[in-house]
Design a protein around this motif. Structure first.
Motif, PDB file in Angstrom:
ATOM      1  N   GLY A   1       0.937  -1.420  -0.086  1.00 31.13           N
ATOM      2  CA  GLY A   1      -0.068  -0.086   0.526  1.00 31.13           C
ATOM      3  C   GLY A   1       0.583   1.134   0.025  1.00 31.13           C
ATOM      4  N   LEU A   2       2.105   1.146   0.304  1.00 30.95           N
ATOM      5  CA  LEU A   2       2.608   2.279   1.168  1.00 30.95           C
ATOM      6  C   LEU A   2       3.809   3.169  -0.308  1.00 30.95           C
ATOM      7  CD1 LEU A   2       3.843   4.997   2.320  1.00 30.95           C
ATOM      8  CD2 LEU A   2       6.055   2.939   3.347  1.00 30.95           C
ATOM      9  N   ILE A   3       3.863   1.639  -1.387  1.00 33.08           N
ATOM     10  CA  ILE A   3       4.570   1.619  -2.731  1.00 33.08           C
ATOM     11  C   ILE A   3       3.887   2.663  -3.663  1.00 33.08           C
ATOM     12  CG2 ILE A   3       5.148   0.795  -4.773  1.00 33.08           C
ATOM     13  CD1 ILE A   3       6.062  -1.873  -2.758  1.00 33.08           C
ATOM     14  N   SER A   4       2.197   1.694  -3.364  1.00 34.45           N
ATOM     15  CA  SER A   4       1.472   2.575  -4.234  1.00 34.45           C
ATOM     16  C   SER A   4       0.844   3.863  -4.265  1.00 34.45           C
ATOM     17  CB  SER A   4      -0.429   1.776  -4.291  1.00 34.45           C
ATOM     18  OG  SER A   4      -0.038   0.448  -4.879  1.00 34.45           O
ATOM     19  N   MET A   5       0.446   4.106  -3.050  1.00 31.80           N
ATOM     20  CA  MET A   5       0.668   5.648  -2.538  1.00 31.80           C
ATOM     21  C   MET A   5       1.445   6.373  -3.287  1.00 31.80           C
ATOM     22  SD  MET A   5      -0.817   4.956   1.272  1.00 31.80           S
ATOM     23  CE  MET A   5      -1.905   4.192   1.948  1.00 31.80           C
ATOM     24  N   ALA A   6       3.485   5.929  -2.442  1.00 27.98           N
ATOM     25  CA  ALA A   6       4.459   7.013  -3.236  1.00 27.98           C
ATOM     26  C   ALA A   6       4.327   6.671  -4.381  1.00 27.98           C
ATOM     27  CB  ALA A   6       5.697   5.778  -2.924  1.00 27.98           C
ATOM     28  N   ILE A   7       3.415   5.415  -5.238  1.00 25.93           N
ATOM     29  CA  ILE A   7       3.504   6.096  -7.165  1.00 25.93           C
ATOM     30  C   ILE A   7       2.695   7.248  -7.508  1.00 25.93           C
ATOM     31  CG2 ILE A   7       2.797   5.533  -9.165  1.00 25.93           C
ATOM     32  CD1 ILE A   7       3.539   2.994  -7.948  1.00 25.93           C
ATOM     33  N   VAL A   8       0.919   7.390  -6.820  1.00 25.34           N
ATOM     34  CA  VAL A   8      -0.282   8.582  -6.806  1.00 25.34           C
ATOM     35  C   VAL A   8       1.091   9.755  -6.135  1.00 25.34           C
ATOM     36  CG1 VAL A   8      -1.631   9.833  -6.028  1.00 25.34           C
ATOM     37  CG2 VAL A   8      -1.593   6.746  -6.587  1.00 25.34           C
ATOM     38  N   ILE A   9       1.413   9.924  -5.010  1.00 22.55           N
ATOM     39  CA  ILE A   9       2.461  10.666  -5.165  1.00 22.55           C
ATOM     40  C   ILE A   9       3.602  11.660  -6.700  1.00 22.55           C
ATOM     41  CG2 ILE A   9       4.263  12.095  -2.834  1.00 22.55           C
ATOM     42  CD1 ILE A   9       2.702  10.637  -0.831  1.00 22.55           C
ATOM     43  N   THR A  10       4.355  10.949  -5.990  1.00 24.80           N
ATOM     44  CA  THR A  10       5.239  11.042  -7.674  1.00 24.80           C
ATOM     45  C   THR A  10       4.885  12.005  -8.739  1.00 24.80           C
ATOM     46  OG1 THR A  10       5.453   8.757  -8.227  1.00 24.80           O
ATOM     47  CG2 THR A  10       6.815   9.530  -6.433  1.00 24.80           C
ATOM     48  N   SER A  11       2.932  10.629  -8.550  1.00 20.97           N
ATOM     49  CA  SER A  11       2.672  11.701 -10.121  1.00 20.97           C
ATOM     50  C   SER A  11       2.285  12.713  -9.663  1.00 20.97           C
ATOM     51  CB  SER A  11       1.974  10.139 -10.251  1.00 20.97           C
ATOM     52  OG  SER A  11       1.237  10.677 -11.904  1.00 20.97           O
ATOM     53  N   ALA A  12       1.452  12.376  -9.117  1.00 23.33           N
ATOM     54  CA  ALA A  12       0.682  13.920  -8.877  1.00 23.33           C
ATOM     55  C   ALA A  12       1.773  15.131  -8.481  1.00 23.33           C
ATOM     56  CB  ALA A  12       0.264  14.097  -7.662  1.00 23.33           C
ATOM     57  N   ALA A  13       3.262  14.852  -7.984  1.00 24.13           N
ATOM     58  CA  ALA A  13       3.940  16.293  -7.942  1.00 24.13           C
ATOM     59  C   ALA A  13       5.144  16.472  -9.380  1.00 24.13           C
ATOM     60  CB  ALA A  13       5.574  15.316  -6.678  1.00 24.13           C
ATOM     61  N   THR A  14       4.580  15.739 -10.063  1.00 27.23           N
ATOM     62  CA  THR A  14       5.549  15.575 -11.526  1.00 27.23           C
ATOM     63  C   THR A  14       4.910  15.747 -12.562  1.00 27.23           C
ATOM     64  OG1 THR A  14       5.840  13.299 -11.579  1.00 27.23           O
ATOM     65  CG2 THR A  14       7.669  14.982 -10.072  1.00 27.23           C
ATOM     66  N   ILE A  15       3.985  15.129 -12.805  1.00 27.83           N
ATOM     67  CA  ILE A  15       2.664  15.619 -13.832  1.00 27.83           C
ATOM     68  C   ILE A  15       1.179  15.646 -13.795  1.00 27.83           C
ATOM     69  CG2 ILE A  15       4.602  13.686 -15.131  1.00 27.83           C
ATOM     70  CD1 ILE A  15       2.542  10.825 -14.892  1.00 27.83           C
ATOM     71  N   TYR A  16       1.106  15.840 -12.645  1.00 27.16           N
ATOM     72  CA  TYR A  16      -0.374  16.382 -12.814  1.00 27.16           C
ATOM     73  C   TYR A  16      -0.718  17.605 -13.532  1.00 27.16           C
ATOM     74  CZ  TYR A  16      -4.391  18.139 -10.677  1.00 27.16           C
ATOM     75  OH  TYR A  16      -6.351  18.677 -10.525  1.00 27.16           O
TER      76      TYR A  16
END
Length: 399
Positions: free
Chosen positions: A232-247
């Motif tokens: 779950g932590l990995i999945s959240m990290a993917i969402v966070i990196t995506s939101a911070a860089t390619i939103y």
């Protein structure tokens, strides 16, 4: 070393199975399209997965049977049993076939990112998966999956820290649910890629290989919580990196997916994503057909070994369907999204049977569900049903 080793086993296999190309793709798209606002879905789905996988693992430990065997054995009325078998088998076949198409498409997308679309990679991946399944080298696969989970967790978690995301927005996204007409399919996809129905069968069938005694239930629960919590932590990290860089930019292929890791990996990000998609796709393309075969053997009461052609015919069928759908021209990103949505739609069927079994005192004696476990499992069913029905028209339009 022994103390650490007990936290790696069947539950880690489950985590590695759901951290496949579907998770990477759906989480990336969710962050790119909706920012941090859907982190609450992953928090809910991770907690739910820990609870549901504990239930099926407990069932496997106490009975030393798989979920399919338990369903068949505990329903005495022949008509009800036949209906249950048909429902479960249909759900597993449809869900796993869709999931397999996403797995193979993800692996193909990864290898295309390095070598281009010079040959039909999906066919080659199907052949490689067939060879591994036919030879039955599953212990080696488990080690590879565990290694993949650790690498993925390290890279994405470090990147999530490097990009310095807005902590207030993360907190809001985690604890303030948001459901709109625009994000319903994304919610269903995030649920479907985390709470994977076939993993319930895979876990129950594999848990008896490591856990034999009822006294080990505490250790089993710790392993379950640690491994799935990491996923779950990995999945959240993917969402966070995506939101911070390619939103707001949209995701149509591997190049857009790679941008989120450039803060850590620079120009190597594309190759890491490509290798990650390929490895995750291959590993998941092996576990999905195998889980379907175990489920079929259980619900039909087959006594044959995994080397029998009756058992093999199930995983061959799933693998063949997945390969065909990966070859007929759908875009890999689209196939992967639809696979996760299909899982979310089918989830309530499997969970309903699991709740029924885990409340039978004649089966589990003093190890039946606690009221709070039933409550959360029912919440999973209701959330999946509500989002599924609200999204049904959108699903057909999307396909």
């Amino acid at each position: 070393m022994k103390g650490i080793k007990k936290y790696f086993g069947p539950s880690t296999l489950v985590t590695a199975a759901f951290i496949g190309p579907g998770t990477l793709t759906v989480c990336t798209i969710s962050g790119a399209n909706f920012g941090y606002t859907l982190l609450w879905v992953l928090l809910f789905a991770t907690i739910s997965t820990i609870i549901l996988q504990e239930m099926t693992a407990r069932l496997g430990l106490i009975t030393q049977k798989g979920l399919g065997e338990a369903i068949r054995a505990q329903i005495e009325n022949p008509v009800v049993r036949a209906i249950a078998i048909i429902l479960v088998f249909t759900a597993i076949i449809i869900g796993n076939a869709a999931y397999e198409a996403g797995n193979i498409s993800g692996a193909a997308l990864g290898i295309e990112g390095i070598f281009g679309d010079t040959i039909p990679w999906a066919m080659l991946i199907g052949v490689v998966s067939f060879a591994i399944l036919f030879l039955g080298k599953f212990q080696l696969i488990e080690r590879v999956l565990i290694g993949l989970v650790m690498v993925m967790s390290t890279v994405f978690i470090i990147t999530a820290l490097i990009v310095k995301p807005d902590l207030s927005e993360i907190f809001s996204g985690l604890f303030i649910p948001s459901i709109t007409d625009q994000n319903q399919l994304a919610i269903l996809g995030l649920i479907g890629t985390t709470i994977v129905p076939y993993n319930l069968f895979l876990h129950a069938s594999s848990v008896s290989k490591k856990w034999k005694k009822q006294e080990q239930l505490g250790d089993l629960r710790k392993e379950n919580a640690v491994a799935i919590g990491l996923g779950g932590l990995i999945s959240m990290a993917i969402v966070i990196t995506s939101a911070a860089t390619i939103y707001g930019t949209g995701v149509s292929g591997i190049n857009e997916m790679a941008v989120q890791l450039e803060p850590l990996l620079g120009s190597w990000a594309k190759y890491f994503i490509a290798i990650g998609l390929f490895a995750a796709g291959i590993s998941s393309s092996i576990t999905a057909p195998l889980a379907a075969a175990y489920a079929a053997r259980g619900v039909f009461g087959w006594k044959e070994k995994a080397s029998s052609w009756k058992f093999r015919s199930i995983w061959i069928f799933i693998l063949m369907i997945g390969t065909i759908f990966s070859l007929i021209g759908y875009k890999p990103i689209q196939v992967i999204q639809v696979a996760q949505i299909a899982n979310g739609v089918l989830l309530p069927v499997i969970v309903s049977f699991l709740i029924h079994l885990c409340n039978k005192k004649s089966l589990l004696d003093n190890y039946v569900n606690k009221p709070w476990q039933n409550m959360l499992a029912f919440v999973v069913i209701m959330v999946s049903l509500v989002v599924s029905f609200r999204s049904l028209n959108s699903v057909f339009n999307f396909i």
